[in-house]
Design an enzyme around this catalytic site. Structure first.
Site, PDB file in Angstrom:
ATOM      1  CE1 TYR A  41      69.764  49.367  48.164  1.00  0.00           C
ATOM      2  CE2 TYR A  41      70.248  47.776  49.895  1.00  0.00           C
ATOM      3  CZ  TYR A  41      70.460  49.015  49.308  1.00  0.00           C
ATOM      4  OH  TYR A  41      71.372  49.891  49.872  1.00  0.00           O
ATOM      5  NE  ARG A  92      67.650  63.139  48.105  1.00  0.00           N
ATOM      6  CZ  ARG A  92      67.080  61.942  48.255  1.00  0.00           C
ATOM      7  NH1 ARG A  92      66.872  61.450  49.450  1.00  0.00           N
ATOM      8  NH2 ARG A  92      66.718  61.230  47.205  1.00  0.00           N
ATOM      9  CB  ILE A 137      74.583  54.934  56.511  1.00  0.00           C
ATOM     10  CG1 ILE A 137      75.631  53.828  56.223  1.00  0.00           C
ATOM     11  CG2 ILE A 137      75.234  56.311  56.583  1.00  0.00           C
ATOM     12  CD1 ILE A 137      76.722  53.656  57.250  1.00  0.00           C
TER      13      ILE A 137
HETATM   14  P1  NAP Z   1      69.626  58.627  49.687  1.00  0.00           P
HETATM   15  O1  NAP Z   1      69.794  59.520  50.861  1.00  0.00           O
HETATM   16  O2  NAP Z   1      68.287  58.049  49.387  1.00  0.00           O
HETATM   17  O3  NAP Z   1      70.187  59.407  48.382  1.00  0.00           O
HETATM   18  C1  NAP Z   1      70.154  58.773  47.150  1.00  0.00           C
HETATM   19  C2  NAP Z   1      70.796  59.651  46.107  1.00  0.00           C
HETATM   20  O4  NAP Z   1      70.757  58.917  44.859  1.00  0.00           O
HETATM   21  C3  NAP Z   1      70.051  60.935  45.869  1.00  0.00           C
HETATM   22  O5  NAP Z   1      70.985  61.971  45.634  1.00  0.00           O
HETATM   23  C4  NAP Z   1      69.234  60.665  44.606  1.00  0.00           C
HETATM   24  O6  NAP Z   1      69.012  61.824  43.806  1.00  0.00           O
HETATM   25  C5  NAP Z   1      70.171  59.733  43.865  1.00  0.00           C
HETATM   26  N1  NAP Z   1      69.519  58.909  42.857  1.00  0.00           N
HETATM   27  C6  NAP Z   1      68.430  58.101  43.002  1.00  0.00           C
HETATM   28  N2  NAP Z   1      68.114  57.527  41.836  1.00  0.00           N
HETATM   29  C7  NAP Z   1      69.023  57.975  40.927  1.00  0.00           C
HETATM   30  C8  NAP Z   1      69.220  57.780  39.541  1.00  0.00           C
HETATM   31  N3  NAP Z   1      68.419  56.970  38.831  1.00  0.00           N
HETATM   32  N4  NAP Z   1      70.250  58.428  38.915  1.00  0.00           N
HETATM   33  C9  NAP Z   1      71.055  59.265  39.610  1.00  0.00           C
HETATM   34  N5  NAP Z   1      70.914  59.489  40.924  1.00  0.00           N
HETATM   35  C10 NAP Z   1      69.914  58.867  41.574  1.00  0.00           C
HETATM   36  O7  NAP Z   1      70.594  57.360  49.758  1.00  0.00           O
HETATM   37  P2  NAP Z   1      71.879  57.079  50.687  1.00  0.00           P
HETATM   38  O8  NAP Z   1      71.409  56.442  51.943  1.00  0.00           O
HETATM   39  O9  NAP Z   1      72.766  58.258  50.734  1.00  0.00           O
HETATM   40  O10 NAP Z   1      72.549  55.902  49.837  1.00  0.00           O
HETATM   41  C11 NAP Z   1      73.638  56.115  48.939  1.00  0.00           C
HETATM   42  C12 NAP Z   1      74.134  54.747  48.475  1.00  0.00           C
HETATM   43  O11 NAP Z   1      74.548  53.991  49.609  1.00  0.00           O
HETATM   44  C13 NAP Z   1      73.071  53.913  47.767  1.00  0.00           C
HETATM   45  O12 NAP Z   1      73.659  53.195  46.712  1.00  0.00           O
HETATM   46  C14 NAP Z   1      72.600  52.972  48.859  1.00  0.00           C
HETATM   47  O13 NAP Z   1      72.066  51.783  48.339  1.00  0.00           O
HETATM   48  C15 NAP Z   1      73.901  52.732  49.604  1.00  0.00           C
HETATM   49  N6  NAP Z   1      73.711  52.267  50.974  1.00  0.00           N
HETATM   50  C16 NAP Z   1      73.023  53.013  51.893  1.00  0.00           C
HETATM   51  C17 NAP Z   1      72.873  52.521  53.190  1.00  0.00           C
HETATM   52  C18 NAP Z   1      72.122  53.286  54.245  1.00  0.00           C
HETATM   53  O14 NAP Z   1      71.914  52.715  55.335  1.00  0.00           O
HETATM   54  N7  NAP Z   1      71.721  54.515  54.023  1.00  0.00           N
HETATM   55  C19 NAP Z   1      73.420  51.285  53.542  1.00  0.00           C
HETATM   56  C20 NAP Z   1      74.116  50.552  52.589  1.00  0.00           C
HETATM   57  C21 NAP Z   1      74.266  51.063  51.310  1.00  0.00           C
HETATM   58  P3  NAP Z   1      67.886  62.942  44.211  1.00  0.00           P
HETATM   59  O15 NAP Z   1      68.384  63.601  45.470  1.00  0.00           O
HETATM   60  O16 NAP Z   1      67.879  63.857  43.047  1.00  0.00           O
HETATM   61  O17 NAP Z   1      66.612  62.178  44.429  1.00  0.00           O
END
Ligand code: NAP
Length: 247
Positions: free
Chosen positions: A155, A19, A188
């Site tokens: 985090y 995702r 994001i």
């Molecule tokens: P998200 O929509 O919550 O998606 C998280 C993804 O990580 C999902 O595909 C989930 O798998 C997978 N995941 C969770 N635990 C895992 C594990 N133990 N092993 C393998 N995969 C795992 O998150 P996102 O917003 O796209 O974030 C992606 C990255 O960007 C993260 O590292 C987050 O900290 C970083 N980030 C996000 C933001 C933001 O504002 N969104 C800002 C700064 C940094 P499932 O789909 O199978 O559950």
């Protein structure tokens, strides 16, 4: 051909790619020509949607905090496409709470997935990359690694740790033609930020000079650049993708 950004003939493992940001990274790397391994942890249906939007790609379930599951992820990649030239450590979770109320379990779990997961994968990837004398590793950190954020001590520690891991790995692997960099997104639009109330969202947008949250595609562009030959002399760096909210 995509010029400097051409990734034909390359294989990429993207963790947490079912995702959100990981999905956008897979789609762009695939559009640029790479074969992609879409890793996810539990939600196979979402990972299938990612696959449907990519060209040459497979999905593989593995919890990145588990060393054995990571080994199987790399074995699957090797068997399907060969050893990866690109690794994007994107898998990440939050378990927010104020310091005084945060449990050890919530602290450990976030560190295990966000930081230890990247260590597990960098260790596995570096073996074949060192042999090939080529590799691109990108770790997805966060703006809060630098700014701090109340209610996210686990985090923020994990994301700041990733910046250190990036520099240490970059120093160790530079002579073997491997670059290691971090991308630090701001806010994001993904499931991770979906639970914010409209009021919080407006207050946050007001603090962003560009006046909006970023998209997963905004982050994917920075990642693809760092994975390309255009970024061959960039290593140990952090690239912020945050609309100017932290400079
Ligand atoms: P998200 O929509 O919550 O998606 C998280 C993804 O990580 C999902 O595909 C989930 O798998 C997978 N995941 C969770 N635990 C895992 C594990 N133990 N092993 C393998 N995969 C795992 O998150 P996102 O917003 O796209 O974030 C992606 C990255 O960007 C993260 O590292 C987050 O900290 C970083 N980030 C996000 C933001 C933001 O504002 N969104 C800002 C700064 C940094 P499932 O789909 O199978 O559950």
């Amino acid at each position: 051909m995509n010029g400097f950004m051409d990734l034909h003939g390359k294989t990429a493992i993207v963790t947490g790619a079912g995702r959100g940001i990981g999905r956008a990274i897979c789609i762009l790397l695939s559009r640029l020509g790479a074969s992609v391994v879409v890793n996810y942890s539990g939600n196979g249906a979402e990972a299938d949607k990612t696959l449907a939007m990519c060209g040459s790609a497979i999905k593989f379930r593995a919890d990145v905090s588990d060393e054995d599951e990571c080994r199987r992820l790399f074995e699957k990649c090797e068997a399907s496409f060969g050893a990866p030239q690109i690794l994007v450590n994107n898998a990440g979770i939050t378990r927010d709470g104020l310091l005084m109320r945060m449990s050890s379990d919530d602290f450990d779990r976030v560190l295990d997935v966000n930081l230890k997961g990247a260590f597990n994968c960098v260790k596995l990837a570096s073996k074949s990359m060192m042999r090939a004398r080529y590799g691109r590793i990108v770790n997805i950190s966060s703006v809060v690694a630098s700014s701090g954020n109340a209610g996210q001590i686990n985090y923020v520690a994990s994301k700041a740790g990733l910046l250190g891991l990036t520099r240490a790995a970059a120093a160790e692997l530079a002579a073997r033609g491997i670059t290691v960099n971090s991308v630090a997104p701001g806010f994001i639009e993904t499931d991770m930020t979906a639970s914010l109330t409209d009021g919080t969202r407006e207050a946050m947008s007001a603090r962003i000079p560009q006046g909006r949250f970023g998209t997963p595609e905004d982050v994917a562009g920075a990642v693809a650049f760092l994975c390309s030959d255009a970024a061959g002399y960039i290593t140990g760096q952090t690239l912020g993708v945050n609309g100017g909210m932290y400079m």
